[in-house]
Design a protein around this motif. Structure first.
Motif, PDB file in Angstrom:
ATOM      1  N   PHE A 199       0.866  -1.175   0.000  1.00 29.87           N
ATOM      2  CA  PHE A 199       0.000   0.000   0.000  1.00 29.87           C
ATOM      3  C   PHE A 199       0.903   1.225   0.000  1.00 29.87           C
ATOM      4  O   PHE A 199       1.685   1.437   0.937  1.00 29.87           O
ATOM      5  CB  PHE A 199      -0.920   0.005   1.215  1.00 29.87           C
ATOM      6  N   GLY A 200       0.816   1.999  -1.064  1.00 27.24           N
ATOM      7  CA  GLY A 200       1.707   3.136  -1.242  1.00 27.24           C
ATOM      8  C   GLY A 200       1.032   4.441  -0.864  1.00 27.24           C
ATOM      9  O   GLY A 200       0.131   4.904  -1.569  1.00 27.24           O
ATOM     10  N   GLY A 201       1.470   5.028   0.245  1.00 28.12           N
ATOM     11  CA  GLY A 201       0.959   6.320   0.671  1.00 28.12           C
ATOM     12  C   GLY A 201       1.733   7.442   0.020  1.00 28.12           C
ATOM     13  O   GLY A 201       2.385   8.244   0.703  1.00 28.12           O
ATOM     14  N   ASP A 202       1.697   7.494  -1.290  1.00 30.80           N
ATOM     15  CA  ASP A 202       2.436   8.498  -2.060  1.00 30.80           C
ATOM     16  C   ASP A 202       1.574   9.741  -2.202  1.00 30.80           C
ATOM     17  O   ASP A 202       0.482   9.687  -2.787  1.00 30.80           O
ATOM     18  CB  ASP A 202       2.770   7.928  -3.437  1.00 30.80           C
ATOM     19  N   PRO A 203       2.017  10.899  -1.687  1.00 34.37           N
ATOM     20  CA  PRO A 203       1.194  12.099  -1.808  1.00 34.37           C
ATOM     21  C   PRO A 203       0.960  12.517  -3.263  1.00 34.37           C
ATOM     22  O   PRO A 203       0.006  13.246  -3.553  1.00 34.37           O
ATOM     23  CB  PRO A 203       1.988  13.159  -1.035  1.00 34.37           C
TER      24      PRO A 203
END
Length: 537
Positions: A199-203
């Motif tokens: 799960f990528g919490g990339d802004p």
């Protein structure tokens, strides 16, 4: 054409099909009405947990479900720079199965549908949309699109988050809907080939990348407010989303793509007279927690044995009130946890993302371990309903220890043996349904004739748990009607469970929830209270 049945289930999704299997198993006449002409095959849930696998074991379908799973699937939560924020990798087998598993939902749904062929009392009718549902003193009457009617004693609406039944009944659906949509892309011939989920919490754009069985890879991307379904149909747009993940997006074997919306809502009521809401009709939650599908299965598992007991005349209708009593609080917790996780991983504010990363970096080893074992997931615990809370005994034969009372929680399922010493999971050794388990004692010796008669009517099983070394003696001397189970010892064994708490007997419900725990000599009185709570007729 008019049809009559005991229970009408509206919706042939996983919740409706699981419920129908549970009812069919109990000989209940159940009809599933599905408006579509076949099972839905578009991208849906990707995670099945240990509680749901135990439910599949209970309905006798777990062996067919397991080939469509990835057991013990790790999850890595990462930031925009691919630094690991946390790892989820619970290794417990407390309930007999891996706590986290990837799976392909449409294939498991097919298993559930095929499972109904085992029960002559269970039927599914596709292309049968319920357009009206009325209630009278004796039951409900459903009207289908073609004018046919179905009369049933009870109805369960498991028709999804847009539930027409919930809307007709005027039941609230409070919560929130995220302002942006997401896109799901399923790809065959997995171009990544690793077994875990990310799960990528990339802004810049949040995403998920999940390995699924049979060489399928699932991607999920957040869409921004100016991006529409038309963009999703554009290959170049989709290839642009996938370009940071694979060397050649144009060479992917895309199975399907679909837009979805994040909701976090819970119905104000789960029961309206003879009509019940279950699954997404009762609650919806963001996908990040992986608990939407599993929460629906918990609904079916909680409601199934209660409906069967009432329909068969074993309990009065009051038992059905405990469905909402027990499920509403837990699922509200699950929605809140899923929403919090979704906000943490899909927030596109760079400052908030940086603060999240700072908090993650400052976690202690103990906090990281708690994340790893999925301690954030609320376990079901019922304070009210079909549960009896007994005070801690003050016997001088017991050490004074501050131990949690476990009535209202799920009873563990270690590997044990049957009376012949053959190793198997506990539920298979004891059999399903109501169970009275005593450590090293003959449970029949502590039950009065009225209590024994009530248990016989319920089809309950009396289980004597002994160390495996005692099996030959216990089997030879067991009372009639008592099932002997051998404990294998060790930290996860039943001896360790009983040793850790001041009880020698436990009453377990058909959904594996502990209805009560007590000293052996208290069993008859405590069981009387359990039967009263279960509205046993």
């Amino acid at each position: 054409m008019n049809k009559a049945c005991d229970v009408l289930v509206i919706g042939a999704g996983p919740v409706g099909l699981t419920l129908a299997n549970l009812l069919g198993q109990q000989g209940v006449d159940v009809l599933v009405a599905e408006r579509e002409h076949e099972l839905i095959d578009y991208p849906r849930a990707v995670g099945i947990d240990d509680e749901a696998l135990r439910a599949m074991q209970t309905v006798g379908l777990v062996d067919e479900v397991l080939p469509h799973t990835v057991p013990d699937q790790k999850i890595y939560m990462i930031n925009g720079d691919r630094a690991i924020l946390s790892e989820v990798n619970p290794t417990t087998r407390e309930f007999g199965w891996p706590r986290r598993n990837g799976f392909v939902q449409p294939l498991v749904d097919r298993v559930l549908l095929a499972g109904l062929d085992r029960f002559p009392e269970a039927a599914v009718r596709f292309g049968a949309e319920v357009v009206d549902l009325s209630e009278d003193a004796d039951g409900v009457v459903a009207t289908l699109t073609n004018g046919d009617t179905v009369r049933a004693r009870y109805a369960v609406a498991a028709e999804g988050g847009a539930s027409p039944t919930r809307k007709r009944l005027g039941i609230s659906f409070e919560g929130e809907t995220r302002p942006t949509d997401g896109i799901v892309i399923d790809v065959a011939n997995d171009p990544i080939g690793t077994p875990h989920a990310v799960f990528g919490g990339d802004p810049a754009r949040s995403y998920a990348s999940i390995a699924l069985p049979h060489g399928i890879r699932r991607w999920e991307f957040t869409l921004f407010e100016d991006e529409t379904e038309a963009d999703v149909d554009d290959d170049e747009f989709v290839f642009g989303l996938l370009a940071p993940h694979v060397p050649d997006p144009s060479g992917l074997d895309i199975i399907r793509r679909r837009v979805y919306r994040h909701h976090a809502r819970v119905a104000g009521r789960f029961r309206h007279g003879r009509i019940f809401l279950a699954g997404d009709a009762a609650h919806v939650m963001p996908v990040v927690g992986g608990q939407g599908w599993n929460s629906g299965i918990r609904d079916a598992f909680n409601l199934g044995w209660k409906l069967a007991a009432v329909v068969k005349g074993l309990s009065t209708d009051g038992l059905l009130d405990t469905y909402e009593t027990e499920r509403l609080g837990h699922v509200t917790q699950m929605v809140a946890v899923s929403l919090r996780m979704a906000k943490e991983m899909t927030d596109h504010d760079p400052q908030k993302a940086a603060e999240r990363d700072r908090i993650a970096a400052s976690r202690t080893p103990e906090e990281r371990e708690a994340q790893k074992r999925q301690a954030f997931k609320p376990q079901p615990k019922f304070d009210r309903g079909v549960v009896v809370h007994t005070p801690l005994p003050t016997s001088k034969s017991l050490p004074d220890r501050d131990v949690p009372r476990l009535a209202g929680t799920i009873f563990p399922q270690p590997t044990a043996t049957d009376a012949d010493g053959v190793e198997m999971l506990l539920d298979d050794a004891t059999g399903q349904g109501w169970r009275i388990l005593t450590w090293n004692n003959d449970p029949a010796a502590f039950l009065s004739a009225p209590r024994r008669a009530a248990l016989d009517r319920l089809g309950a099983r009396l289980v004597q748990v002994v160390p495996k070394a005692q099996l030959p003696w216990a089997r030879k001397h067991a009372a009639a009607g008592v099932t002997v189970v051998g404990d294998l010892g060790g930290e996860s064994g039943l001896q360790a469970w009983f040793d850790a708490r001041p009880v020698g007997a436990v009453v377990v419900r058909p959904d594996h929830v502990i209805a009560a725990e007590c000293l052996a000599q208290e069993l008859d009185d405590v069981l009387a209270r359990v039967l009263e709570a279960a509205c046993v007729a």
